[in-house]
Design an enzyme around this catalytic site. Structure first.
Site, PDB file in Angstrom:
ATOM      1  N   SER A 199     -23.510  -1.987  35.435  1.00  0.00           N
ATOM      2  CA  SER A 199     -24.440  -0.899  34.578  1.00  0.00           C
ATOM      3  C   SER A 199     -24.372  -2.180  33.132  1.00  0.00           C
ATOM      4  O   SER A 199     -22.873  -2.641  33.140  1.00  0.00           O
ATOM      5  CB  SER A 199     -24.164   0.134  34.674  1.00  0.00           C
ATOM      6  OG  SER A 199     -24.347   0.449  33.210  1.00  0.00           O
TER       7      SER A 199
ATOM      8  N   SER B 125     -24.282  -0.907  30.652  1.00  0.00           N
ATOM      9  CA  SER B 125     -24.241   0.403  29.264  1.00  0.00           C
ATOM     10  C   SER B 125     -23.388  -0.033  29.057  1.00  0.00           C
ATOM     11  O   SER B 125     -22.758   0.334  27.252  1.00  0.00           O
ATOM     12  CB  SER B 125     -24.234   1.182  29.820  1.00  0.00           C
ATOM     13  OG  SER B 125     -25.840   1.914  30.570  1.00  0.00           O
TER      14      SER B 125
ATOM     15  N   THR C 205     -26.284   8.194  35.300  1.00  0.00           N
ATOM     16  CA  THR C 205     -26.583   7.519  36.216  1.00  0.00           C
ATOM     17  C   THR C 205     -26.660   7.824  37.914  1.00  0.00           C
ATOM     18  O   THR C 205     -26.579   8.461  37.976  1.00  0.00           O
ATOM     19  CB  THR C 205     -26.588   5.789  35.571  1.00  0.00           C
ATOM     20  OG1 THR C 205     -28.076   5.112  36.520  1.00  0.00           O
ATOM     21  CG2 THR C 205     -25.347   5.352  36.740  1.00  0.00           C
TER      22      THR C 205
ATOM     23  N   LYS D 204     -28.353  11.975  38.326  1.00  0.00           N
ATOM     24  CA  LYS D 204     -28.400  12.938  36.781  1.00  0.00           C
ATOM     25  C   LYS D 204     -29.239  14.955  37.208  1.00  0.00           C
ATOM     26  O   LYS D 204     -28.682  15.208  36.625  1.00  0.00           O
ATOM     27  CB  LYS D 204     -30.045  11.697  36.815  1.00  0.00           C
ATOM     28  CG  LYS D 204     -29.836  10.407  36.083  1.00  0.00           C
ATOM     29  CD  LYS D 204     -31.158  10.426  35.611  1.00  0.00           C
ATOM     30  CE  LYS D 204     -30.436   8.698  34.562  1.00  0.00           C
ATOM     31  NZ  LYS D 204     -31.593   8.112  34.341  1.00  0.00           N
TER      32      LYS D 204
ATOM     33  N   ASP E 122     -34.214   9.241  28.221  1.00  0.00           N
ATOM     34  CA  ASP E 122     -34.672   8.446  28.803  1.00  0.00           C
ATOM     35  C   ASP E 122     -35.888   9.216  28.120  1.00  0.00           C
ATOM     36  O   ASP E 122     -36.255   7.479  28.050  1.00  0.00           O
ATOM     37  CB  ASP E 122     -34.352   8.806  30.688  1.00  0.00           C
ATOM     38  CG  ASP E 122     -33.420   8.844  31.330  1.00  0.00           C
ATOM     39  OD1 ASP E 122     -32.729   7.661  30.936  1.00  0.00           O
ATOM     40  OD2 ASP E 122     -33.177   9.853  32.905  1.00  0.00           O
TER      41      ASP E 122
ATOM     42  N   ALA F  48     -43.680  10.054  40.722  1.00  0.00           N
ATOM     43  CA  ALA F  48     -43.717  11.368  40.738  1.00  0.00           C
ATOM     44  C   ALA F  48     -41.814  11.236  41.061  1.00  0.00           C
ATOM     45  O   ALA F  48     -42.029  13.007  41.358  1.00  0.00           O
ATOM     46  CB  ALA F  48     -44.591  11.717  41.627  1.00  0.00           C
TER      47      ALA F  48
ATOM     48  N   GLY G 220     -37.639  11.155  40.150  1.00  0.00           N
ATOM     49  CA  GLY G 220     -37.091  11.024  39.346  1.00  0.00           C
ATOM     50  C   GLY G 220     -37.327  10.396  37.980  1.00  0.00           C
ATOM     51  O   GLY G 220     -36.903  11.448  36.695  1.00  0.00           O
TER      52      GLY G 220
ATOM     53  N   ARG H  83     -47.977   7.798  45.791  1.00  0.00           N
ATOM     54  CA  ARG H  83     -48.160   7.330  46.927  1.00  0.00           C
ATOM     55  C   ARG H  83     -48.227   8.504  47.837  1.00  0.00           C
ATOM     56  O   ARG H  83     -48.419   8.573  48.814  1.00  0.00           O
ATOM     57  CB  ARG H  83     -46.910   6.632  47.931  1.00  0.00           C
ATOM     58  CG  ARG H  83     -47.128   6.250  49.012  1.00  0.00           C
ATOM     59  CD  ARG H  83     -45.680   5.486  49.285  1.00  0.00           C
ATOM     60  NE  ARG H  83     -44.360   5.890  49.310  1.00  0.00           N
ATOM     61  CZ  ARG H  83     -43.834   5.153  49.276  1.00  0.00           C
ATOM     62  NH1 ARG H  83     -43.499   4.062  50.107  1.00  0.00           N
ATOM     63  NH2 ARG H  83     -42.208   5.838  48.666  1.00  0.00           N
TER      64      ARG H  83
HETATM   65  P1  ATR Z   1     -36.619   7.582  41.429  1.00  0.00           P
HETATM   66  O1  ATR Z   1     -35.262   8.646  40.504  1.00  0.00           O
HETATM   67  O2  ATR Z   1     -35.830   6.530  41.297  1.00  0.00           O
HETATM   68  O3  ATR Z   1     -37.536   7.857  40.639  1.00  0.00           O
HETATM   69  P2  ATR Z   1     -36.882   8.390  43.486  1.00  0.00           P
HETATM   70  O4  ATR Z   1     -36.947  10.569  42.803  1.00  0.00           O
HETATM   71  O5  ATR Z   1     -36.601   8.489  44.978  1.00  0.00           O
HETATM   72  O6  ATR Z   1     -36.458   7.639  42.471  1.00  0.00           O
HETATM   73  O7  ATR Z   1     -38.869   8.316  43.395  1.00  0.00           O
HETATM   74  C1  ATR Z   1     -39.132   6.705  43.685  1.00  0.00           C
HETATM   75  C2  ATR Z   1     -40.746   6.860  43.246  1.00  0.00           C
HETATM   76  O8  ATR Z   1     -40.967   6.064  43.659  1.00  0.00           O
HETATM   77  C3  ATR Z   1     -41.671   7.665  44.110  1.00  0.00           C
HETATM   78  O9  ATR Z   1     -42.726   7.670  43.714  1.00  0.00           O
HETATM   79  C4  ATR Z   1     -42.060   7.066  45.512  1.00  0.00           C
HETATM   80  O10 ATR Z   1     -43.272   7.036  46.284  1.00  0.00           O
HETATM   81  P3  ATR Z   1     -42.947   8.582  47.329  1.00  0.00           P
HETATM   82  O11 ATR Z   1     -42.790  10.484  46.110  1.00  0.00           O
HETATM   83  O12 ATR Z   1     -44.443   8.518  47.639  1.00  0.00           O
HETATM   84  O13 ATR Z   1     -41.748   8.101  48.011  1.00  0.00           O
HETATM   85  C5  ATR Z   1     -42.471   5.918  44.634  1.00  0.00           C
HETATM   86  N1  ATR Z   1     -42.386   4.618  45.634  1.00  0.00           N
HETATM   87  C6  ATR Z   1     -40.510   4.026  45.876  1.00  0.00           C
HETATM   88  N2  ATR Z   1     -40.988   3.065  47.003  1.00  0.00           N
HETATM   89  C7  ATR Z   1     -42.144   2.328  46.898  1.00  0.00           C
HETATM   90  C8  ATR Z   1     -43.911   1.684  47.346  1.00  0.00           C
HETATM   91  N3  ATR Z   1     -43.021   0.766  48.022  1.00  0.00           N
HETATM   92  N4  ATR Z   1     -44.769   1.765  46.816  1.00  0.00           N
HETATM   93  C9  ATR Z   1     -45.141   2.938  45.894  1.00  0.00           C
HETATM   94  N5  ATR Z   1     -44.447   3.642  45.565  1.00  0.00           N
HETATM   95  C10 ATR Z   1     -43.239   4.081  45.894  1.00  0.00           C
END
Ligand code: ATR
Length: 283
Positions: free
Chosen positions: A15, A17, A62, A66, A102, A128, A130, A152
């Protein structure tokens, strides 16, 4: 006595921070220290409670804590409630208040540092999870003409758009998958974690042409526009590519202000990190 702050996470070793907050403290002459507080994945509550029991004054939170922090605090501010996530805990006597800086940090970086207008803009938010959930409310508060959330897993984007509908006011708000994406966008924000594996979300290159493209991730080198998404977007004809280092510094400044009631200047710290940031990929 020197007030103690820390960032709690798993992992937190990389980090930035502590460096950011030490720079803010020096610039504003605040007597504080800021440490790393690593916690095992199942021990957020115990680790946070022990930190405060030992006199800690405030925490940044972090990955992956969160959401859990939002349930741990005694009260939530509006942005934290909407995000369902807390990145800043403020101690008020025996009570703990949870904030989420954030989204406001992203908006501040876009508008104040990068000069990107959000009001009236057509914005595509990719992801979509966190990270995306944390910024939807603050983006809508700027009253874009249109906010499209694409993911996705289309259902997650639809659910996120529906949850945010009460805050959409005059903005058109939609959620869906990548296949159904259409129209033109002024700004594309990548809130996926795809870049952590060197991947890029599969959005049509035609949408990127002429748009400002912002990656919420940043490169360990601190060099702007070196993330996988920024490189891909630049090659696809983006008007500008921006990484998330400014968002990191702005969310930290907002947390610092909540704790100390002093707003630190962010420009010098961002420039300093650009010259030599060497760790961390997300706030
Ligand atoms: P974070 O807290 O970093 O947002 P998360 O809640 O696990 O972590 O969300 C990861 C996001 O990245 C999701 O939107 C995920 O898509 P899915 O909901 O379909 O899983 C997206 N993501 C991760 N790897 C990806 C990839 N290779 N291509 C497209 N989207 C990806």
């Amino acid at each position: 006595m020197t007030d103690r702050y820390a960032v709690i996470g798993h992992p937190v070793a990389h980090s930035l921070s502590p460096r950011i907050h030490a720079a803010f403290a020096a610039a504003t002459r605040q007597d504080l220290c800021y440490e790393l507080l690593p916690a095992p994945p199942d021990a957020f509550a115990a680790t946070a409670a022990a930190f405060f029991a030992a006199g800690g004054a405030g925490l940044n939170v972090t990955v992956p804590f969160k959401e859990e922090a939002a349930g741990w605090v005694d009260e939530l501010d509006g942005a934290a409630r909407q995000a369902g996530a807390v990145n800043t805990i403020v101690r008020r006597g025996t009570r703990f208040a949870g904030y989420n800086t954030d989204g406001p940090g992203l908006v501040q970086d876009l508008t104040a540092n990068c000069g990107v207008a959000l009001t009236g803009a057509r914005v595509l938010l990719v992801g979509a999870g966190g990270a995306a959930r944390g910024v939807v409310g603050p983006l809508l508060a700027e009253r874009p003409e249109r906010l499209v959330i694409a993911n996705r897993t289309a259902e997650r984007a639809r659910a996120l758009a529906e949850a945010a509908r009460p805050s959409s006011r005059g903005s058109a708000l939609e959620g869906g998958g990548f296949d159904s994406l259409g129209g033109a966008f002024d700004l594309i924000v990548n809130a996926t974690s795809a870049g952590l594996d060197g991947d890029v979300p599969p959005i049509p290159a035609a949408l990127v042409r002429g748009a400002v493209c912002y990656d919420m991730l940043y490169d360990r080198s601190g060099r702007a526009a070196e993330t996988a998404f920024c490189r891909w977007a630049a090659a696809a004809g983006a008007a500008r590519t921006l990484d998330g280092l400014g968002m990191l510094v702005e969310q930290a400044a907002l947390a610092f202000e909540l704790w100390r009631d002093v707003r630190p200047a962010t420009g010098p710290v961002l420039e300093w990190l650009r010259r030599g940031a060497d760790g961390g990929v997300r706030a």
